[in-house]
Design a protein around this motif. Structure first.
Motif, mmCIF file in Angstrom:
data_model
loop_
_atom_site.group_PDB
_atom_site.id
_atom_site.type_symbol
_atom_site.label_atom_id
_atom_site.label_comp_id
_atom_site.label_asym_id
_atom_site.label_seq_id
_atom_site.Cartn_x
_atom_site.Cartn_y
_atom_site.Cartn_z
ATOM 1 N N ASP A 61 48.879 23.717 36.520
ATOM 2 C CA ASP A 61 48.806 23.676 37.986
ATOM 3 C C ASP A 61 47.884 24.769 38.531
ATOM 4 O O ASP A 61 47.216 24.579 39.548
ATOM 5 C CB ASP A 61 50.206 23.838 38.583
ATOM 6 N N SER A 62 47.852 25.898 37.861
ATOM 7 C CA SER A 62 47.086 27.046 38.355
ATOM 8 C C SER A 62 45.573 26.823 38.313
ATOM 9 O O SER A 62 44.828 27.554 38.974
ATOM 10 C CB SER A 62 47.430 28.294 37.542
ATOM 11 N N VAL A 63 45.111 25.823 37.556
ATOM 12 C CA VAL A 63 43.663 25.606 37.445
ATOM 13 C C VAL A 63 43.228 24.243 37.961
ATOM 14 O O VAL A 63 42.028 23.954 38.000
ATOM 15 C CB VAL A 63 43.189 25.787 35.984
ATOM 16 N N LYS A 86 39.040 33.233 39.893
ATOM 17 C CA LYS A 86 39.848 34.249 40.575
ATOM 18 C C LYS A 86 40.153 35.389 39.600
ATOM 19 O O LYS A 86 40.161 35.170 38.383
ATOM 20 C CB LYS A 86 41.154 33.627 41.062
ATOM 21 N N GLU A 88 42.867 36.517 38.706
ATOM 22 C CA GLU A 88 43.998 36.138 37.851
ATOM 23 C C GLU A 88 43.611 35.195 36.727
ATOM 24 O O GLU A 88 44.443 34.893 35.864
ATOM 25 C CB GLU A 88 45.142 35.541 38.679
ATOM 26 N N ASP A 89 42.375 34.728 36.710
ATOM 27 C CA ASP A 89 41.878 33.926 35.593
ATOM 28 C C ASP A 89 41.398 34.806 34.435
ATOM 29 O O ASP A 89 41.061 34.301 33.367
ATOM 30 C CB ASP A 89 40.723 33.029 36.037
#
Length: 120
Positions: A61-63, A86, A88-89
């Motif tokens: 979901d985060s990507v 980002k 956080e990546d």
């Protein structure tokens, strides 16, 4: 029996893009699935995306909406196009594959990882 080598990592500013590649070699008869995982400092390795022979894809979901996984079957190569990156990546990105070898053995393999750093 099957080796995976990632490339394409580096330092990029937030909002930028990178394209990772993973080349598979060795006693390959057929690659069943390939995927990407990542591990940030102090965190466990997490799923990013996978592609099944035939083209079906799945994303964390985060990507979703930012990363695109694809492959070139003729070259036994996997790609990960990463857009709108980002901080956080930031992580070490690992390629993985499930392969049927020429000896008809199912083998799971991991690459050595490539560092992606997102920072201004």
């Amino acid at each position: 029996q099957v080796q995976l080598v990632e490339s394409g990592g580096g330092l990029v500013q937030p909002g930028g893009s990178l394209r990772l590649s993973c080349a598979a070699s060795g006693s390959i008869w057929k690659i069943r699935t390939m995927g990407w995982y990542r591990q940030a400092p102090g965190k466990e390795r997490e799923f990013v995306a996978t592609i099944i022979n035939g083209g079906s894809t799945n994303y964390a979901d985060s990507v979703k909406g930012r990363f695109t996984i694809s492959n070139d079957n003729a070259k036994n190569t996997l790609y990960l196009q990463m857009n709108n990156l980002k901080p956080e990546d930031t992580a070490v990105y690992y390629c993985t594959a499930e392969t049927l070898t020429t000896a008809a053995i199912l083998v799971g393999s991991w690459g050595q990882g490539t560092q992606v750093t997102v920072s201004s």
